[in-house]
Design a protein around this motif. Structure first.
Motif, PDB file in Angstrom:
ATOM      1  N   ASN A  50     -67.687-157.642  13.623  1.00  0.00           N
ATOM      2  CA  ASN A  50     -68.874-157.596  12.775  1.00  0.00           C
ATOM      3  C   ASN A  50     -69.219-158.963  12.204  1.00  0.00           C
ATOM      4  O   ASN A  50     -70.401-159.293  12.044  1.00  0.00           O
ATOM      5  N   SER A 249     -66.316-149.749  16.276  1.00  0.00           N
ATOM      6  CA  SER A 249     -67.655-150.227  15.924  1.00  0.00           C
ATOM      7  C   SER A 249     -68.530-150.437  17.157  1.00  0.00           C
ATOM      8  O   SER A 249     -69.755-150.524  17.047  1.00  0.00           O
ATOM      9  N   PRO A 253     -71.071-146.856  17.139  1.00  0.00           N
ATOM     10  CA  PRO A 253     -71.680-147.770  16.154  1.00  0.00           C
ATOM     11  C   PRO A 253     -72.315-147.079  14.949  1.00  0.00           C
ATOM     12  O   PRO A 253     -72.539-147.729  13.928  1.00  0.00           O
ATOM     13  N   SER A 258     -67.845-147.119  11.221  1.00  0.00           N
ATOM     14  CA  SER A 258     -68.616-148.285  11.661  1.00  0.00           C
ATOM     15  C   SER A 258     -69.584-148.741  10.585  1.00  0.00           C
ATOM     16  O   SER A 258     -69.748-149.942  10.338  1.00  0.00           O
TER      17      SER A 258
END
Length: 295
Positions: A50, A249, A253, A258
């Motif tokens: 991320n 993730s 998602p 996530s």
């Protein structure tokens, strides 16, 4: 030990004085836990992904001696690891492997057990190699082992920040506090900042209560502030992703976990715009603190 520290000290001075080092300088983060099985490596992997999605250059260093499992979580296999670097068989660029979304990572392998018992020349070589990455990365994240081994403590003390992952389970809370107690009780010129991640929380309330138990005890008995970085809900999609060997993730998602990791990452990036006063950052700080531990 003074003879061992001198070449590293020279390297620090050289790195600080070079014009090319005024740009990107990696921030070093260790991710650890008081006990195993709390989802530490899963957090590290998805947090790194991320951060990368936010435009950051990230390298993950699998520093969990004997229990390294980032390869498994990603469904990839690195042909080279730290052992090949320390044996001078490969350069640090050559042992960097690529995971999902081209995430850069280094597998510690059998070389991790030798990292803190290197000869003077080998230690100098290792730091020189790490320095190469510091000017190219925004974050270097060490996924350490659980507990209080000598290796883990060295990485924690040398890093800019330490993320402690826990769950709401009483044993996990107790072990997380014990880790913070030992680290904060070790003599050092500057205390590494702690940030807490509560994993597998049922809801906001349980996460807040878990964080407050640790923070209150650390404040009262250790005079240490432990800030909550965020929490991740207990989500069955995480287990499914592990079985698929795909980071949750990426595999899911839009699942709760996530969304939680996205929120944690965004919040962390906002906080980074206002760094804590007096914090040592980047390779220079990492090496300075490492030097103090080799004297």
């Amino acid at each position: 030990m003074m003879d061992q520290a001198q070449p590293l000290r020279n390297l620090v001075q050289k790195q600080a004085s070079e014009p090319g080092n005024v740009g990107r300088t990696a921030k070093f983060i260790t991710v650890t836990s008081g006990k195993g099985g709390v989802g530490k490596s899963n957090f590290t992997l998805n947090f790194a992904l991320n951060l990368q999605a936010l435009g950051q250059k990230v390298l993950v260093f699998d520093a969990d001696i004997g229990m390294a499992n980032l390869d498994v979580l990603m469904g990839v296999s690195s042909p080279y690891n730290l052992y090949h670097l320390l044996r001078r068989e490969k350069s640090i660029e050559e042992i960097i492997a690529k995971g999902p979304n081209s995430l850069s990572y280094i597998s510690g392998g059998s070389g991790m057990s030798d990292l803190l018992s290197l000869s003077q020349n080998d230690l100098d070589y290792f730091i020189t190699q790490i320095e190469k990455l510091a000017g190219e990365m925004d974050y270097i994240i060490f996924d350490t082992g659980a507990g209080l081994s000598k290796e883990n403590l060295s990485f924690i003390h040398s890093a800019d920040e330490c993320f402690v992952v826990t769950t709401p389970e009483p044993t996990s809370i107790t072990d997380a506090y014990a880790l913070i107690k030992v680290v904060s009780g070790t003599e050092q010129e500057q205390q590494v900042p702690f940030k807490l991640v509560v994993n597998r929380a049922t809801d906001d309330r349980e996460a807040a209560q878990t964080a407050e138990k640790i923070a209150m005890a650390a404040r009262k008995f250790l005079n240490v502030e432990v800030k909550l970085l965020g929490y991740i809900k207990d989500d069955s999609h995480v287990v499914q992703a592990v079985k698929k060997q795909i980071p949750f993730s990426i595999a899911f998602p839009n699942c709760d976990a996530s969304r939680d990791i996205q929120r944690i990452t965004h919040r962390y990036k906002i906080v980074q715009s206002f760094p804590e006063p007096g914090a040592l950052a980047g390779i220079k700080g990492f090496m300075q603190k490492w030097l103090r531990r080799t004297k």
